[in-house]
Design a protein around this motif. Structure first.
Motif, PDB file in Angstrom:
ATOM      1  N   LYS A 135       8.407   9.883   5.484  1.00  0.00           N
ATOM      2  CA  LYS A 135       8.008  11.187   6.199  1.00  0.00           C
ATOM      3  C   LYS A 135       6.851  11.460   6.207  1.00  0.00           C
ATOM      4  N   GLN A 136       6.208  11.093   4.758  1.00  0.00           N
ATOM      5  CA  GLN A 136       4.611  11.311   4.789  1.00  0.00           C
ATOM      6  C   GLN A 136       3.877  10.464   5.821  1.00  0.00           C
ATOM      7  N   ILE A 137       4.039   9.328   5.943  1.00  0.00           N
ATOM      8  CA  ILE A 137       3.483   8.525   6.579  1.00  0.00           C
ATOM      9  C   ILE A 137       3.846   8.695   8.161  1.00  0.00           C
ATOM     10  N   ALA A 138       4.892   9.216   8.639  1.00  0.00           N
ATOM     11  CA  ALA A 138       5.071   9.850   9.784  1.00  0.00           C
ATOM     12  C   ALA A 138       4.144  11.075   9.967  1.00  0.00           C
ATOM     13  N   GLN A 163      14.563   9.598  -2.870  1.00  0.00           N
ATOM     14  CA  GLN A 163      13.080  10.122  -3.092  1.00  0.00           C
ATOM     15  C   GLN A 163      12.226   9.037  -2.337  1.00  0.00           C
ATOM     16  N   GLU A 164      12.453   7.924  -2.629  1.00  0.00           N
ATOM     17  CA  GLU A 164      11.499   7.006  -1.841  1.00  0.00           C
ATOM     18  C   GLU A 164      11.260   7.090  -0.235  1.00  0.00           C
ATOM     19  N   VAL A 165      12.571   7.506   0.247  1.00  0.00           N
ATOM     20  CA  VAL A 165      12.753   7.527   1.492  1.00  0.00           C
ATOM     21  C   VAL A 165      11.692   8.599   2.139  1.00  0.00           C
ATOM     22  N   LEU A 166      11.328   9.396   1.246  1.00  0.00           N
ATOM     23  CA  LEU A 166      10.233  10.429   1.664  1.00  0.00           C
ATOM     24  C   LEU A 166       9.179   9.938   1.968  1.00  0.00           C
ATOM     25  N   VAL A 167       8.697   8.924   1.364  1.00  0.00           N
ATOM     26  CA  VAL A 167       7.300   8.248   1.757  1.00  0.00           C
ATOM     27  C   VAL A 167       7.084   8.065   3.443  1.00  0.00           C
ATOM     28  N   GLU A 214       0.872  -1.128   0.001  1.00  0.00           N
ATOM     29  CA  GLU A 214      -0.146  -0.026   0.096  1.00  0.00           C
ATOM     30  C   GLU A 214       0.998   1.285   0.060  1.00  0.00           C
ATOM     31  N   GLN A 215       2.009   1.202   0.587  1.00  0.00           N
ATOM     32  CA  GLN A 215       2.618   2.386   0.758  1.00  0.00           C
ATOM     33  C   GLN A 215       3.573   2.631  -0.457  1.00  0.00           C
ATOM     34  N   LEU A 216       3.795   1.559  -1.200  1.00  0.00           N
ATOM     35  CA  LEU A 216       4.545   1.490  -2.459  1.00  0.00           C
ATOM     36  C   LEU A 216       3.647   2.116  -3.820  1.00  0.00           C
ATOM     37  N   LEU A 217       2.234   2.208  -3.210  1.00  0.00           N
ATOM     38  CA  LEU A 217       1.442   2.931  -3.923  1.00  0.00           C
ATOM     39  C   LEU A 217       1.232   4.353  -3.814  1.00  0.00           C
ATOM     40  N   LEU A 241      13.492  27.567  -3.063  1.00  0.00           N
ATOM     41  CA  LEU A 241      14.322  26.664  -2.218  1.00  0.00           C
ATOM     42  C   LEU A 241      13.752  26.852  -0.698  1.00  0.00           C
ATOM     43  N   LEU A 242      12.741  27.621  -0.679  1.00  0.00           N
ATOM     44  CA  LEU A 242      12.093  27.614   0.679  1.00  0.00           C
ATOM     45  C   LEU A 242      10.691  26.548   0.808  1.00  0.00           C
ATOM     46  N   LEU A 243      10.521  26.036  -0.263  1.00  0.00           N
ATOM     47  CA  LEU A 243       9.574  24.801  -0.321  1.00  0.00           C
ATOM     48  C   LEU A 243       9.861  23.508   0.229  1.00  0.00           C
ATOM     49  N   GLU A 244       9.160  22.966   0.923  1.00  0.00           N
ATOM     50  CA  GLU A 244       9.592  21.489   1.297  1.00  0.00           C
ATOM     51  C   GLU A 244       9.384  20.625   0.306  1.00  0.00           C
ATOM     52  N   VAL A 245      10.402  19.502   0.116  1.00  0.00           N
ATOM     53  CA  VAL A 245      10.516  18.653  -1.007  1.00  0.00           C
ATOM     54  C   VAL A 245       9.310  17.784  -1.124  1.00  0.00           C
ATOM     55  N   THR A 246       8.654  17.436   0.078  1.00  0.00           N
ATOM     56  CA  THR A 246       7.561  16.662   0.252  1.00  0.00           C
ATOM     57  C   THR A 246       6.663  17.351   1.618  1.00  0.00           C
ATOM     58  N   PRO A 247       5.693  16.838   1.576  1.00  0.00           N
ATOM     59  CA  PRO A 247       4.940  17.473   2.894  1.00  0.00           C
ATOM     60  C   PRO A 247       5.587  17.285   4.228  1.00  0.00           C
TER      61      PRO A 247
END
Lengths: 165, 165
Positions: free
Chosen positions: A159-162, A153-157, A31-34, B33-39
């Motif tokens: 962050k989103q989950i957190a 990039q993928e590691v940012l997911v 699910e997280q990979l989607l 550059l002040l934008l977050e790369v992901t929420p």
């Protein structure tokens, strides 16, 4: 001896990124990979398939045999994510990740240091004579950074989950 | 000869990532550059400062002199983004990026291939004897992938801008 040491250094760097990325994909659920890594950006399923497909292509590029999954090229290299092209399931892609990197590790094991300094298969002998630094090992260095790029990039997911929890 | 070739390959890989990241930071405005790369994720200003600070630290680590901007460590290495620690302006960080990478290029130019295979300054002589692959050049390979990792993140800001427009 020196050539052997460089090859070892480059392989350690490669294996380090393969391991970090593999661990990340393993810790994420289907699910997280989607999830998109950023709004409008690629999904984990695409990054997983893209890295498998690009790394699989190292086999013919380095003269180590045919790709295991040439069918991935259309969905994961030629076209961007969400292009509507049918993808394998995430379970299949996870299995391909293991297969492809195990095959590469096996083939790399059997290469001599001298072979790493030969030209790769998109170059002519004349190219290599002019630019001896464009050899098989330089391709490996470049693909190592390519994994790191998409791993970042993928590691940012995560962050989103957190943020959501 | 072989050592020289390998050092050249590693430097080409390093310079490639420095150039790609520098170009990306240059094409983004201060506002972008002040934008977050992901929420909830890091902002470009943090990634810019982080890469400057980490790469600046290569100078003492590789025995090439003192850091140019040790004051960046607290805001960009020890602490995460949005920790409330005062940061230099983006204009200053852009200038530091150029300074630090010009200084590194200059120092790298003066190193012999043999020097790259010496231990780095967080290791003892005994460490290197046991693990000769952990040398100055291996640090450079690792920092090259480190740039790629964060470059992959910062590039997502362009995707966001495209989605908004």
């Amino acid at each position: 001896m020196e050539a052997q040491l460089f090859v070892k250094m480059a392989l350690i760097a490669w294996e380090g990124q393969v391991k970090r990325a593999g661990t990340l994909f393993n810790t994420l659920t289907d699910e997280q990979l989607l999830l998109e890594v950023t709004p409008g950006g690629n999904r984990g399923i695409y990054l997983l398939g893209h890295l498998v497909a690009v790394n699989d292509a190292l086999l013919p590029l380095l003269g180590l045999g045919e790709r295991l999954h040439p069918e991935l090229e259309n969905a994961f290299i030629t076209n961007p994510d969400k292009s509507g092209i049918i993808m394998p399931s995430i379970a299949e892609l996870r299995q391909y990740w293991s297969e492809v990197h195990a095959r590469l590790a096996d083939r790399f094991q059997s290469m001599t240091p001298e072979q790493w300094f030969q030209r790769h298969n998109s170059m002519t002998d004349e190219d290599l004579q002019k630019e001896p630094h464009r050899n098989k090992l330089s391709v490996l260095l470049s693909r190592t950074s390519h994994i790191a790029y998409h791993l970042g990039q993928e590691v940012l997911v995560k962050k989103q989950i957190a943020v959501q929890n």
